[in-house]
Design a protein around this motif. Sequence first.
Motif: not given
Length: 545
Positions: A417-418, A411-413, A390-391, A396-398
């Motif tokens: 839309n994938q 967390y990993w995000a 995401r982003g 690095s936030w996700f």
Amino acid sequence: MKKKRQSIHKATSHLHNPITQTPIFTNSISQLTLFIFLSLSLPPLSLSSSSSSSLPKKPPPLPILPLPSAPQLQWQLGHMAMFLHFGPNTFTDSEWGTGHVDPSAFNPTKLNATQWVKVAKDSGFSRVILTAKHHDGFCLWPTEYTNYSVSSSPWRNGGGDVVGELAMAARDAGIGLGLYLSPWDRHEPIYGKTLEYNEFYMGQMTELLTRYGEIREVWLDGAKGKGEKDMEYFFDSWFSLIHQLQPGAVIFSDAGPDTRWVGDEAGVAGSTCWSLFNRSDAKIGDTDYQYSNGGDPFGHDWVPAECDVSIRPGWFWHSSELPKSARTLLDLYYKSAGRNCLLLLNVPPNSSGLISAEDIQVLQEFSELRRSIFSHNLAINALINASCTRGGSSHSWFNPYNVIKEGIQSYWAPEVNQSNWILYLNLQELVSFNILQVQEPIQMGQRVIEFHLEVLNEDGEWNEVINGTTIGYQRLLQFPTVKSQYLRFVIDKARADPLISYLGIYMDEFSILSNLSNTTSQAGINGSHVLHGHIESNHSQISAI
């Protein structure tokens, strides 16, 4: 050949480069060579935000309803609680008391609530729950509504208060206190008179919730013996009172409102277990056990399951009974706390007022087993990439490296839309393991419906070793031991963009699967399927309950 998965979003991991999302032509480069190139030649994603400090921060994804309340979240993070069944039954070798045992029978001359709490805390339990009043109606505190209590017993010369002593011990040790107040009362004369008894019950509940400080859980059920007087319990009034007096407490019953019964007293949740639930489809004392066991992917309420089971055959202490083994408790842990539930393990004090030495020994062994298995994540030094982030990878936030950080706040995000949701791990060396741990950040809702884990074999082929349904707060899956350097964690189906807060692999050398190798065709384990191999063993021993 893998079965075709019908899903909301289908992962097609073999068609794209996990970093660039460009097509891969497998006739020009092997999957093994490609994976090694991606994992080793490309730099790991940054763990700090310094490199992207000039970029605007991408906000978190929207939570998906329903969501846990703050008390529910705290309850879930505790993952284990200790039940303490104690009362006249302890002295009369009974399970369901008649309500007519003389109070003089209750005299635990060595009662030490501090010992109970120490055993619980040392064994990893986050709270203790006491049977303040069981079905016999005997009260373990000096209630003003009946003489059938500790006040009429010889214990402490009639001046004792088990609830008070336990509340003080729990507070001093920093663990939570829960109380069970049985709706069914076989002693109280007005039981059967609906209005009068509901007033009586709420009066006792008020005493318990206003005298002893913070109460973290109120536990009640719909138990009632056959042929008992017919009356209505005013559950909604009770729940409103409890939430008013103890807003931080969760309420357990067959149907919530805050946490539900899993539907059995074996301590085993369904292999698919949602925290989502429809309270309108459940009735206390008359709930479909199968519905309780698995929850509801379309549920409108957040009501996670609690798995109650006793360390001994009975719920109260009996001198003729022995505790379960530590390995049995470990198996129960996998099938309760490892299936998005809380394990509520009953450890009944004996007639002297202490937890028995043999029970303590088993709990110590159980703690040591868990420590030996879960103290070190074998993926802690892995190089990690994702199909997308995401982003973008510059944020690095996700970051996918969040999945090896303890806790559920990071967390990993994936990007929105994938349909390709994959985490790639290079362990940097060959590692043997047989446990997968996965967690979702449940404060964002429960999302994952189906997932699987693959390893790269020595021939450069991906083998699917385990698949599962639902994650929630925590999912633990066992499978025959595999050895690999490269892993793919694939999410096949989800209610919304999936979020993963933790991913761990471990080696369990104690359970039955530790003696097996991943060499057989399908075998049911923990309600999931192990694929691509042959397991030579007694399948009845490893199939899910």
